[in-house]
Write a protein that holds these residues in place. Structure first.
Motif, PDB file in Angstrom:
ATOM      1  N   GLU A  97      50.578  25.372  28.919  1.00 20.58           N
ATOM      2  CA  GLU A  97      50.039  25.605  30.265  1.00 20.58           C
ATOM      3  C   GLU A  97      49.636  27.071  30.438  1.00 20.58           C
ATOM      4  N   SER A  98      50.442  27.979  29.923  1.00 19.20           N
ATOM      5  CA  SER A  98      50.145  29.413  30.030  1.00 19.20           C
ATOM      6  C   SER A  98      48.878  29.772  29.262  1.00 19.20           C
ATOM      7  N   ILE A  99      48.677  29.131  28.109  1.00 21.73           N
ATOM      8  CA  ILE A  99      47.456  29.378  27.329  1.00 21.73           C
ATOM      9  C   ILE A  99      46.226  28.946  28.118  1.00 21.73           C
ATOM     10  N   TRP A 100      46.297  27.757  28.720  1.00 21.83           N
ATOM     11  CA  TRP A 100      45.166  27.263  29.506  1.00 21.83           C
ATOM     12  C   TRP A 100      44.905  28.156  30.719  1.00 21.83           C
ATOM     13  N   GLU A 101      45.966  28.637  31.360  1.00 17.50           N
ATOM     14  CA  GLU A 101      45.809  29.542  32.504  1.00 17.50           C
ATOM     15  C   GLU A 101      45.124  30.839  32.076  1.00 17.50           C
ATOM     16  N   ALA A 102      45.537  31.375  30.927  1.00 17.17           N
ATOM     17  CA  ALA A 102      44.934  32.607  30.427  1.00 17.17           C
ATOM     18  C   ALA A 102      43.457  32.409  30.108  1.00 17.17           C
ATOM     19  N   LEU A 103      43.136  31.310  29.433  1.00 21.04           N
ATOM     20  CA  LEU A 103      41.744  31.022  29.090  1.00 21.04           C
ATOM     21  C   LEU A 103      40.913  30.781  30.345  1.00 21.04           C
ATOM     22  N   TYR A 104      41.501  30.122  31.322  1.00 19.85           N
ATOM     23  CA  TYR A 104      40.821  29.866  32.596  1.00 19.85           C
ATOM     24  C   TYR A 104      40.452  31.178  33.281  1.00 19.85           C
ATOM     25  N   MET A 105      41.400  32.106  33.340  1.00 19.30           N
ATOM     26  CA  MET A 105      41.142  33.398  33.968  1.00 19.30           C
ATOM     27  C   MET A 105      40.065  34.169  33.214  1.00 19.30           C
ATOM     28  N   VAL A 106      40.140  34.158  31.891  1.00 13.48           N
ATOM     29  CA  VAL A 106      39.182  34.903  31.080  1.00 13.48           C
ATOM     30  C   VAL A 106      37.780  34.324  31.226  1.00 13.48           C
ATOM     31  N   VAL A 107      37.648  33.007  31.085  1.00 13.47           N
ATOM     32  CA  VAL A 107      36.326  32.370  31.110  1.00 13.47           C
ATOM     33  C   VAL A 107      35.660  32.504  32.482  1.00 13.47           C
ATOM     34  N   VAL A 108      36.384  32.171  33.545  1.00 14.93           N
ATOM     35  CA  VAL A 108      35.796  32.228  34.889  1.00 14.93           C
ATOM     36  C   VAL A 108      35.445  33.664  35.264  1.00 14.93           C
ATOM     37  N   THR A 109      36.363  34.579  35.001  1.00 13.44           N
ATOM     38  CA  THR A 109      36.092  35.985  35.309  1.00 13.44           C
ATOM     39  C   THR A 109      34.902  36.494  34.514  1.00 13.44           C
ATOM     40  N   ALA A 110      34.831  36.134  33.231  1.00 14.05           N
ATOM     41  CA  ALA A 110      33.727  36.585  32.383  1.00 14.05           C
ATOM     42  C   ALA A 110      32.386  36.080  32.906  1.00 14.05           C
ATOM     43  N   LEU A 111      32.343  34.827  33.338  1.00 17.42           N
ATOM     44  CA  LEU A 111      31.090  34.258  33.839  1.00 17.42           C
ATOM     45  C   LEU A 111      30.635  34.959  35.119  1.00 17.42           C
ATOM     46  N   VAL A 112      31.571  35.151  36.049  1.00 19.38           N
ATOM     47  CA  VAL A 112      31.214  35.787  37.327  1.00 19.38           C
ATOM     48  C   VAL A 112      30.891  37.262  37.119  1.00 19.38           C
ATOM     49  N   ALA A 113      31.748  37.956  36.370  1.00 17.89           N
ATOM     50  CA  ALA A 113      31.549  39.392  36.158  1.00 17.89           C
ATOM     51  C   ALA A 113      30.292  39.681  35.356  1.00 17.89           C
ATOM     52  N   ASP A 169      61.988  24.932  23.417  1.00 17.27           N
ATOM     53  CA  ASP A 169      62.404  24.327  24.687  1.00 17.27           C
ATOM     54  C   ASP A 169      61.304  24.364  25.746  1.00 17.27           C
ATOM     55  N   ILE A 170      60.347  25.253  25.603  1.00 16.52           N
ATOM     56  CA  ILE A 170      59.321  25.406  26.660  1.00 16.52           C
ATOM     57  C   ILE A 170      57.906  25.231  26.088  1.00 16.52           C
ATOM     58  N   GLN A 171      57.736  24.331  25.163  1.00 11.38           N
ATOM     59  CA  GLN A 171      56.414  24.132  24.549  1.00 11.38           C
ATOM     60  C   GLN A 171      55.349  23.766  25.589  1.00 11.38           C
ATOM     61  N   GLY A 172      55.725  22.917  26.535  1.00 10.65           N
ATOM     62  CA  GLY A 172      54.769  22.526  27.575  1.00 10.65           C
ATOM     63  C   GLY A 172      54.360  23.712  28.424  1.00 10.65           C
ATOM     64  N   GLU A 173      55.310  24.583  28.734  1.00 11.66           N
ATOM     65  CA  GLU A 173      55.022  25.765  29.541  1.00 11.66           C
ATOM     66  C   GLU A 173      54.111  26.740  28.783  1.00 11.66           C
TER      67      GLU A 173
END
Length: 226
Positions: free
Chosen positions: A21-37, A14-18
């Motif tokens: 979206e959650s996967i992309w949010e997680a990857l976004y946080m990991v990638v951006v944080t990793a680059l800056v940190a 029922d929530i495949q789209g969600e």
């Protein structure tokens, strides 16, 4: 297959789209944080190595200050860190809630850990190679780039892989208190609404991300080892 999913994972369907979206949010946080940190962590780690006693740019005041600062920030639990730097987060991104806002505490929480890992990695470089470079008249900058970073590359990649795994864990905690991502999905959807199948899927995806990051890290370690 569809019958199996409908039977054991009804809420997930029922929530495949969600979930996507959650996967992309997680990857976004990991990638951006990793680059800056990575930028701040490597700079801080190098500074700790070169300014310590016997270092090529020995400076006890700078070393003691940075050493204590790293120890203090590493000692603060990440959940408490989120609350402590909420004013700073609002100042930088305008809010303390959401995926982008979570990056600020993630960076603050990751840099001390990563800098210590970088310090340990660079300390593994053979002192004889460093002394040889000094005797040949190499400047501190040349020694940092041509000796420390070059000779310590396999160890740097190894500790970077460890840091990424640690960072993935931090993103799930950030998500649990409004940061978005898979942590938010597992808590808000899975736990709070008693949707066990959602929790299982979110956990499985997190584990896959961890395994993939470890595989990539190990691959590059083998490529750079000599």
């Amino acid at each position: 297959m569809s019958t199996f999913l409908e039977t054991y994972f009804p809420n997930v369907i029922d929530i495949q789209g969600e979930i996507v979206e959650s996967i992309w949010e997680a990857l976004y946080m990991v990638v951006v944080t990793a680059l800056v940190a990575s930028v701040f962590g490597i700079l801080l780690g190098i500074t700790l190595v070169v300014t310590e006693e016997g270092g090529i740019l020995e400076n006890r005041r700078i070393y003691n200050f940075l050493e204590r600062a790293v120890n203090v920030f590493r000692s603060v639990p990440f959940i408490i860190m989120l609350a402590l730097i909420a004013p700073l987060t609002r100042l930088i991104v305008g809010t303390s809630i959401g995926t982008t806002a979570a990056i600020v505490p993630l960076v603050v929480g990751t840099v001390p850990f990563y800098s210590r890992q970088i310090q340990n990695a660079l300390l593994e470089v053979d002192e004889g190679v460093i002394e040889a470079a000094e005797s040949m008249g190499s400047s501190p900058i040349e020694i940092i780039f041509r000796v420390y970073l070059k000779e310590g590359l396999p160890s740097i990649i190894r500790v970077s892989s460890v840091t990424i795994v640690n960072l993935i864990g931090l993103t799930t905690m950030a998500g649990a208190i409004g940061g978005g991502g898979l942590g938010n999905l597992a808590i808000a959807r899975g736990y709070n609404r008693n949707q066990t199948d959602v929790t299982l899927v979110a956990t499985g995806i997190i584990l896959i991300i961890v395994f993939v990051s470890q595989f990539i890290g190990n691959h590059f370690v083998k490529k750079t080892s000599h």
